[in-house]
Design an enzyme around this catalytic site. Structure first.
Site: not given
Lengths: 255, 435
Positions: B50, B99, B109, B116, B189-191
């Site tokens: 990515c 590099h 990174s 990763q 709470g379900a954030g």
């Protein structure tokens, strides 16, 4: 010879109590092995002295009581494979066997060699307990430092260097147990020695005995509170650090 | 043979360009084959994540190789040549190697030290190698890059401190509770972030996850997703006492957990510590709760500051990592030069031997009357001349190689002896070669 099985019973007692009180997970042979060895040795000696007709007096009765207890526990263990009972049986076995060595009547008790053994093991265990309490102090200090790091909400580099609170608390518990077991055994051996040396189990020199009693009561109270009132964490850490003052006193008057 | 690197990365290239250049990993063999049809690239490898798309290659000629990569990228991904010119960085030999070492060690990174990237580089190499696109140049280069990455990870603490809010929370929980086994987590709470943190904790072995939410349906849904249990939002006293870790993320405009409530839960917990993570804004937990013994309360600002302190720490470790990369790069270059030099020696020797044999045969043909002993003497003499002629240059070159011989020196030597620079393809030097 008697010294050897007293020591074997002592090792077995510490292992049993460790599993019972400190929720330790020592393999069974660490506790059962020395017990069997001590028991065999004691049996051989009983047989020998019975044949030669040397044994008489209170000492031999105490020794016999220890032998019977050990036999019963071993039978129970063979049947149920349960070490918890030993946590109660072994202190009794150790105390009975130990005092039998200090009383007249049993083999070689009251002799010079026996006294030397009692005094040396008393001193050795006393130093061992003092060293344990020092480690306990250090572990408690680390606990307080780590708790402070976490509490500050801006933890620094020490957060990574120190172990987790859980590990430190567990360390606190285990070291406390060992230190206390060593101290107790050392006091018992000391009083056995006093009996064979002075004919009394306890000499009342307050300067010498008071710090010892305070130390024993202090750590004993902490251990009891940890076990029954589930004291943990900061409270336990502060208490261990405070009790170390008594250790310093006890060392100061005895060295 | 020059090593070429051409690519784009998060440093200078916006996402809209990177995503157009992105190569999906499952189609990689086809892309590599297609790249292979462009002339001028001896070996090739595509690293596509990515954050970066990079083509590593070895080529006969640097310029031709770069042209091939440019054409491939612009044709395969339909990116205008102008866009590529603006964004593509092209590095050669030492710079390209440095590099790669930095990339593999996670020093290049976006989040320095993230773990990763090494796996991605290894996968890219595996794909290139298995499909026959990576030869011995890339093999030795990448093998070294993996070693360097390992060394950086071992010798620095670059990947240790967590750098996201949820993993920082999990890390703190571990510093309080040791392992997560047998711990109970309560979600108030379900954030989304609460869910993420709970997932982390469950993955670490937390045994029970309780979810309390104003709408019960949402609580049940989340509890199911996390393998936990929904509890009554209005009545959580018992759950609060059972919870080792509480993650509060309700949308309530006021305090949900006040000091008294936490204190009475602590009473029931004896001295067992409690970790409260308040990621709600406005806050759910009374800040005064942190003054209670055995309670550790972190709000979103606290976690953020832990994260930024950790990032700063990583930057410091990265300095150390870059030094390791430099050191490793120097030793890698030194080894490469020594190999290049010994290949050159071998080539010179082969050439000299060919000359000698040709001239000797000519001479012997012209002198048919020689007996065996005389022929042998001539043979020995020609050998001695060749050896004596080569002895000094070789000795001197070897000395130079140990010190500072660069690519140019080696090239110069190759020209001096009439060898085509960069085109020496000989079997590796045998045991009786002087080099």
């Amino acid at each position: 010879m008697i010294a050897v099985f007293v020591i074997l019973y002592l090792v077995s007692m510490i292992a049993h109590l460790y599993n019972l009180l400190a929720e330790g997970k020592l393999p069974a042979w660490v506790g059962i092995g020395p017990l069997v060895a001590g028991f065999v040795l004691q049996t051989v000696m009983f047989g020998y002295s019975g044949l030669t007709g040397q044994s008489r007096g209170l000492g031999v009765w105490l020794s016999a009581a220890a032998w019977i207890l050990a036999l019963l526990y071993l039978v129970a263990y063979a049947r149920y494979r349960e070490m918890a009972l030993g946590g109660f049986a072994l202190p009794a076995i150790f105390v009975l066997a130990g005092y039998s060595a200090a009383l007249p009547g049993a083999w070689g008790s009251g002799s010079q060699a026996m006294q030397g053994f009692l005094l040396k093991s008393h001193a050795f265990l006393a130093l061992l307990s003092a060293a344990s309490f020092f480690l306990l102090f250090a572990a408690a200090l680390m606990y307080v430092a780590q708790a402070h790091q976490l509490k500050s909400r801006r933890p620094g580099a020490w957060l990574r260097r120190l172990p987790s609170l859980d590990v430190l608390d567990d360390l606190n518990h285990k070291i406390l147990y060992f230190g206390f077991a060593f101290l107790t055994a050392s006091l018992l051996l000391g009083s056995m020695w006093a009996q064979s040396e002075h004919g009394a189990f306890w000499s009342l020199d307050p300067l010498k005995t008071l710090p010892l009693i305070l130390t024993w009561l202090g750590y004993g109270l902490l251990l009891v509170c940890r076990l029954t009132r589930s004291w943990k964490g900061m409270r336990s850490a502060f208490f261990s650090m405070g009790a170390f003052v008594a250790v310093l006193f006890a060392l100061a008057v005895h060295l | 043979m020059p090593i070429i690197l051409a690519g784009v990365s998060h440093h200078r290239t916006p996402l809209e360009v990177r995503e157009r250049l992105f190569f999906a990993p499952d189609a990689m063999p086809e892309w590599l084959d297609r790249l292979g049809r462009y002339n001028g690239l001896e070996e090739r490898l595509i690293l596509s994540t990515c954050n970066r798309v990079e083509v590593y290659s070895s080529a006969e000629s640097f310029e031709a190789g770069v042209d091939a990569i440019r054409s491939f990228l612009s044709e395969a991904r339909e990116v205008a040549a102008e866009t590529l010119r603006r964004h593509l960085y092209v590095l050669r030999d030492e710079e390209a190697m440095r590099h790669l070492f930095l990339v593999a060690s996670s020093l290049d990174s976006m989040v320095v030290g993230e773990p990763q990237i090494l796996g991605q580089v290894k996968e890219a190499y595996r794909l290139a190698q298995e499909n026959g696109h990576a030869g011995k140049n890339l093999a030795s280069l990448f093998a070294r890059a993996f070693q360097v990455a390992k060394k950086v990870r071992e010798r620095t603490a670059i990947g240790e401190a967590p750098v996201s809010v949820s993993s920082a929370a999990v890390d703190l929980a571990k510093k309080i509770f040791g392992g997560m086994e047998g711990r109970t987590v309560l979600l108030l709470g379900a954030g989304e972030m609460a869910e993420l943190a709970a997932r982390h904790l469950a993955a670490q072995g937390a045994s029970a996850i309780l979810v309390a939410n104003r709408t019960l349906a949402r609580a049940q849904e989340l509890a199911q997703a996390l393998g936990g249990r929904a509890v009554d939002y209005q009545n959580i006293t018992a759950e609060l006492a059972a919870a080792d870790i509480v993650i509060a993320s309700t949308g309530a405009p006021h305090i949900v957990l006040d000091r008294g409530r936490v204190a009475s839960a602590l009473e029931l917990r004896r001295d067992r510590p409690m970790f409260l993570i308040d990621i709600a804004v406005p806050r759910d937990v009374d800040p005064g709760v942190n003054e209670l013994e055995n309670v550790y309360l972190y709000d979103i600002d606290d976690l953020q500051s832990v994260v930024s302190a950790n990032l700063k720490g990583r930057e410091k470790e990265a300095e150390q990592g870059r030094l390791i990369v430099e050191e490793e790069l120097r030793s890698f270059l030194r080894r490469r030069k020594a190999e290049e030099l010994s290949r050159t020696f071998a080539a010179i020797r082969v050439q000299a031997e060919a000359f000698r044999e040709r001239e000797l045969t000519k001479t012997l043909n012209r002198l048919p009357g020689l007996d065996e002993k005389e022929r042998q003497a001539l043979e020995a003499m020609t050998r001695a001349i060749v050896n004596k002629l080569l002895h000094h240059p070789f000795a001197h070159l070897r000395e130079m190689a140990a010190e500072q011989a660069d690519e140019k020196t080696i090239e110069f030597v190759q020209r001096l002896f009439g060898l085509e620079p960069g085109a020496i393809e000989l079997p590796p030097p045998g045991p009786d070669d002087e080099a």
